[in-house]
Design an enzyme around this catalytic site. Sequence first.
Site, PDB file in Angstrom:
ATOM      1  N   GLN A 103      -3.545   7.849 -40.303  1.00 37.47           N
ATOM      2  CA  GLN A 103      -2.471   7.931 -39.305  1.00 37.47           C
ATOM      3  C   GLN A 103      -1.360   6.950 -39.657  1.00 37.47           C
ATOM      4  OE1 GLN A 103      -4.393   8.005 -35.109  1.00 37.47           O
ATOM      5  NE2 GLN A 103      -5.965   7.237 -36.487  1.00 37.47           N
ATOM      6  N   HIS A 121       0.873  11.138 -39.594  1.00 38.10           N
ATOM      7  CA  HIS A 121       2.033  10.692 -38.812  1.00 38.10           C
ATOM      8  C   HIS A 121       3.238  10.346 -39.680  1.00 38.10           C
ATOM      9  CE1 HIS A 121      -0.874   9.645 -35.277  1.00 38.10           C
ATOM     10  NE2 HIS A 121      -0.559  10.928 -35.317  1.00 38.10           N
ATOM     11  N   CYS A 132      19.561  18.304 -40.259  1.00 39.93           N
ATOM     12  CA  CYS A 132      19.245  19.374 -41.217  1.00 39.93           C
ATOM     13  C   CYS A 132      17.976  19.080 -42.016  1.00 39.93           C
ATOM     14  CB  CYS A 132      20.428  19.625 -42.154  1.00 39.93           C
ATOM     15  SG  CYS A 132      20.663  18.363 -43.421  1.00 39.93           S
ATOM     16  N   CYS A 158      25.486  16.783 -43.976  1.00 36.11           N
ATOM     17  CA  CYS A 158      26.059  17.200 -42.690  1.00 36.11           C
ATOM     18  C   CYS A 158      26.526  16.037 -41.834  1.00 36.11           C
ATOM     19  CB  CYS A 158      25.058  18.063 -41.918  1.00 36.11           C
ATOM     20  SG  CYS A 158      23.703  17.096 -41.209  1.00 36.11           S
ATOM     21  N   SER A 197      -7.594   3.141 -32.526  1.00 33.25           N
ATOM     22  CA  SER A 197      -7.959   3.071 -31.110  1.00 33.25           C
ATOM     23  C   SER A 197      -8.453   4.424 -30.607  1.00 33.25           C
ATOM     24  CB  SER A 197      -6.749   2.612 -30.287  1.00 33.25           C
ATOM     25  OG  SER A 197      -5.687   3.522 -30.463  1.00 33.25           O
TER      26      SER A 197
HETATM   27  C1  BJW Z   1      -9.031  -3.355 -36.525  1.00 28.38           C
HETATM   28  C2  BJW Z   1      -8.643  -4.535 -37.106  1.00 28.38           C
HETATM   29  C3  BJW Z   1      -9.242  -4.843 -38.312  1.00 28.38           C
HETATM   30  C4  BJW Z   1      -7.538  -4.390 -35.317  1.00 28.38           C
HETATM   31  N1  BJW Z   1     -10.128  -3.996 -38.847  1.00 28.38           N
HETATM   32  N2  BJW Z   1      -9.913  -2.525 -37.068  1.00 28.38           N
HETATM   33  C5  BJW Z   1      -3.942  15.513 -25.748  1.00 28.38           C
HETATM   34  C6  BJW Z   1      -3.913  16.378 -26.829  1.00 28.38           C
HETATM   35  C7  BJW Z   1      -2.787  16.440 -27.659  1.00 28.38           C
HETATM   36  C8  BJW Z   1      -1.677  15.610 -27.441  1.00 28.38           C
HETATM   37  C9  BJW Z   1      -1.706  14.762 -26.341  1.00 28.38           C
HETATM   38  C10 BJW Z   1      -2.817  14.709 -25.526  1.00 28.38           C
HETATM   39  N3  BJW Z   1      -2.573  13.796 -24.564  1.00 28.38           N
HETATM   40  C11 BJW Z   1      -1.332  13.283 -24.781  1.00 28.38           C
HETATM   41  C12 BJW Z   1      -0.778  13.848 -25.851  1.00 28.38           C
HETATM   42  C13 BJW Z   1       0.594  13.529 -26.379  1.00 28.38           C
HETATM   43  C14 BJW Z   1       0.661  12.403 -27.366  1.00 28.38           C
HETATM   44  C15 BJW Z   1      -0.490  11.409 -27.193  1.00 28.38           C
HETATM   45  O1  BJW Z   1      -1.506  11.460 -27.848  1.00 28.38           O
HETATM   46  N4  BJW Z   1      -0.288  10.424 -26.315  1.00 28.38           N
HETATM   47  C16 BJW Z   1      -1.305   9.401 -26.041  1.00 28.38           C
HETATM   48  C17 BJW Z   1      -0.637   8.048 -25.915  1.00 28.38           C
HETATM   49  C18 BJW Z   1      -2.075   9.815 -24.822  1.00 28.38           C
HETATM   50  N5  BJW Z   1       0.656  12.973 -28.708  1.00 28.38           N
HETATM   51  C19 BJW Z   1       1.774  13.367 -29.279  1.00 28.38           C
HETATM   52  O2  BJW Z   1       2.858  13.312 -28.697  1.00 28.38           O
HETATM   53  C20 BJW Z   1       1.676  13.970 -30.664  1.00 28.38           C
HETATM   54  N6  BJW Z   1       2.355  15.200 -30.733  1.00 28.38           N
HETATM   55  C21 BJW Z   1       1.987  16.254 -30.012  1.00 28.38           C
HETATM   56  O3  BJW Z   1       1.028  16.260 -29.291  1.00 28.38           O
HETATM   57  O4  BJW Z   1       2.824  17.317 -30.218  1.00 28.38           O
HETATM   58  C22 BJW Z   1       2.609  18.524 -29.497  1.00 28.38           C
HETATM   59  C23 BJW Z   1       3.565  19.520 -30.088  1.00 28.38           C
HETATM   60  C24 BJW Z   1       3.057  20.662 -30.687  1.00 28.38           C
HETATM   61  C25 BJW Z   1       3.954  21.582 -31.230  1.00 28.38           C
HETATM   62  C26 BJW Z   1       5.332  21.355 -31.181  1.00 28.38           C
HETATM   63  C27 BJW Z   1       5.825  20.195 -30.612  1.00 28.38           C
HETATM   64  C28 BJW Z   1       4.932  19.259 -30.056  1.00 28.38           C
HETATM   65  C29 BJW Z   1       2.375  13.080 -31.687  1.00 28.38           C
HETATM   66  C30 BJW Z   1       1.737  11.754 -31.845  1.00 28.38           C
HETATM   67  C31 BJW Z   1       2.520  10.919 -32.861  1.00 28.38           C
HETATM   68  C32 BJW Z   1       2.050   9.493 -32.892  1.00 28.38           C
HETATM   69  N7  BJW Z   1       2.930   8.722 -33.666  1.00 28.38           N
HETATM   70  C33 BJW Z   1       2.709   7.280 -33.776  1.00 28.38           C
HETATM   71  C34 BJW Z   1       4.009   6.616 -34.231  1.00 28.38           C
HETATM   72  C35 BJW Z   1       4.272   6.882 -35.705  1.00 28.38           C
HETATM   73  C36 BJW Z   1       5.481   6.155 -36.166  1.00 28.38           C
HETATM   74  C37 BJW Z   1       5.372   4.678 -35.973  1.00 28.38           C
HETATM   75  O5  BJW Z   1       4.426   4.050 -36.487  1.00 28.38           O
HETATM   76  O6  BJW Z   1       6.263   4.124 -35.318  1.00 28.38           O
HETATM   77  O7  BJW Z   1       1.633   7.028 -34.685  1.00 28.38           O
HETATM   78  S1  BJW Z   1       2.123   6.525 -32.250  1.00 28.38           S
HETATM   79  C38 BJW Z   1       1.048   5.369 -33.014  1.00 28.38           C
HETATM   80  O8  BJW Z   1      -0.303   5.639 -32.601  1.00 28.38           O
HETATM   81  C39 BJW Z   1       1.134   5.650 -34.521  1.00 28.38           C
HETATM   82  C40 BJW Z   1      -0.312   5.566 -34.915  1.00 28.38           C
HETATM   83  O9  BJW Z   1      -0.544   6.262 -36.115  1.00 28.38           O
HETATM   84  C41 BJW Z   1      -1.031   6.153 -33.722  1.00 28.38           C
HETATM   85  C42 BJW Z   1      -2.447   5.785 -33.614  1.00 28.38           C
HETATM   86  O10 BJW Z   1      -2.599   4.401 -33.427  1.00 28.38           O
HETATM   87  P1  BJW Z   1      -3.799   3.666 -34.147  1.00 28.38           P
HETATM   88  O11 BJW Z   1      -3.675   3.826 -35.605  1.00 28.38           O
HETATM   89  O12 BJW Z   1      -5.068   4.070 -33.541  1.00 28.38           O
HETATM   90  O13 BJW Z   1      -3.454   2.126 -33.839  1.00 28.38           O
HETATM   91  P2  BJW Z   1      -3.680   1.250 -32.531  1.00 28.38           P
HETATM   92  O14 BJW Z   1      -2.719   0.123 -32.617  1.00 28.38           O
HETATM   93  O15 BJW Z   1      -3.680   2.063 -31.310  1.00 28.38           O
HETATM   94  O16 BJW Z   1      -5.162   0.694 -32.684  1.00 28.38           O
HETATM   95  C43 BJW Z   1      -5.509  -0.233 -33.688  1.00 28.38           C
HETATM   96  C44 BJW Z   1      -7.033  -0.345 -33.714  1.00 28.38           C
HETATM   97  O17 BJW Z   1      -7.380  -1.181 -34.802  1.00 28.38           O
HETATM   98  C45 BJW Z   1      -7.639  -1.005 -32.465  1.00 28.38           C
HETATM   99  O18 BJW Z   1      -8.777  -0.243 -32.027  1.00 28.38           O
HETATM  100  C46 BJW Z   1      -8.106  -2.380 -32.958  1.00 28.38           C
HETATM  101  O19 BJW Z   1      -9.275  -2.853 -32.300  1.00 28.38           O
HETATM  102  C47 BJW Z   1      -8.394  -2.085 -34.396  1.00 28.38           C
HETATM  103  N8  BJW Z   1      -8.286  -3.225 -35.296  1.00 28.38           N
HETATM  104  N9  BJW Z   1      -7.699  -5.130 -36.243  1.00 28.38           N
HETATM  105  C48 BJW Z   1     -10.434  -2.850 -38.149  1.00 28.38           C
HETATM  106  N10 BJW Z   1      -8.921  -5.998 -38.932  1.00 28.38           N
HETATM  107 ZN    ZN Z   2      21.963  16.684 -42.592  1.00 23.68          ZN
END
Ligand code: BJW
Ligand code: ZN
Length: 255
Positions: A103, A121, A132, A158, A197
Amino acid sequence: MTESGPTQAAKLLGQARRTVVFTGAGMSAESGVPTFRDALTGLWQRYDAQQLATPEAFDADPDLVWGWYEWRRAVVARARPHPGHLAVAAIEARAPHSVLITQNVDDLHERAGSTAPLHLHGSLFAPRCSACAHPASTGDPAEPAEGRRLPPPRCDRCSAPIRPGVVWFGEALPQPALEAAAEAAASCDVLLTVGTSGLVYPAAEIPHVAARCGATVIQVNPEPTPLDQVSDINLRGPAARVLPALVDAAWGGAG
Ligand code: BJW
Ligand code: ZN
């Protein structure tokens, strides 16, 4: 479910015919890249990452959002892969039919030697036109430590603002990567989930898919997460320590 089990985890990993490694922001934490849910610092401290990572935030204040991503690109450019990233590359090299799904928007897996991670992601290093979608190139990031507002460059074709090549909340994930990830999860016998997470969907479905299809799920995370429910083995510790030990116990050395 068990709270420990490093020996059993290593045995299962060493015997697996199809392995998936699924990583999140905690994977890069020990390289100095803050996780998504860590508090923001510097200019960004009064903002919430979940609010900045949206198309609405970019439309409302492109300089703020572009500045934040350029600052993050600079942090990642200065970071180095740690022994956990090297251990993931070693798993890929040793486990037959292995697939790495991340991710993360950084490139630390690639720099550790992983060949083709599926980036669910997107990437900090693939900016594109917001209108575009024409790919754009940006130079070396040279951002001050506290960050700054920065107007996004304009598209050659664009003139619309360039946006980061990441997937924001409310946007669709890249279909080929998501399909390949779901297929790998459905057909693996071991899925190792590291540093996520498990809160953000649809990516968080991946370990659930593997569990439903009969795979053993091994989780590496110092903290409990919602993925505890589908994890057969929970290794509570940081990636940079737990993963090399796991590779060592499975195959006798990460190198
Ligand atoms: C350690 C450590 C160490 C610490 N060793 N571990 C149900 C089904 C489907 C979708 C949804 C749903 N409910 C809600 C939704 C919508 C939404 C969503 O999920 N929201 C939630 C908040 C509830 N999802 C979306 O909007 C997605 N799109 C979508 O659903 O589109 C529908 C659609 C279909 C067709 C057409 C149009 C639309 C898109 C989600 C995109 C997420 N993007 C991000 C940002 C990317 C850019 C950026 O980085 O700025 O991705 S959000 C952010 O969260 C980022 C990450 O990849 C992602 C996951 O986070 P991650 O990696 O788990 O990190 P943390 O910080 O949360 O956790 C860190 C962990 O590490 C912790 O557990 C620590 O304990 C641990 N840790 N140190 C090992 N040393
Ligand atoms: Zn363009």
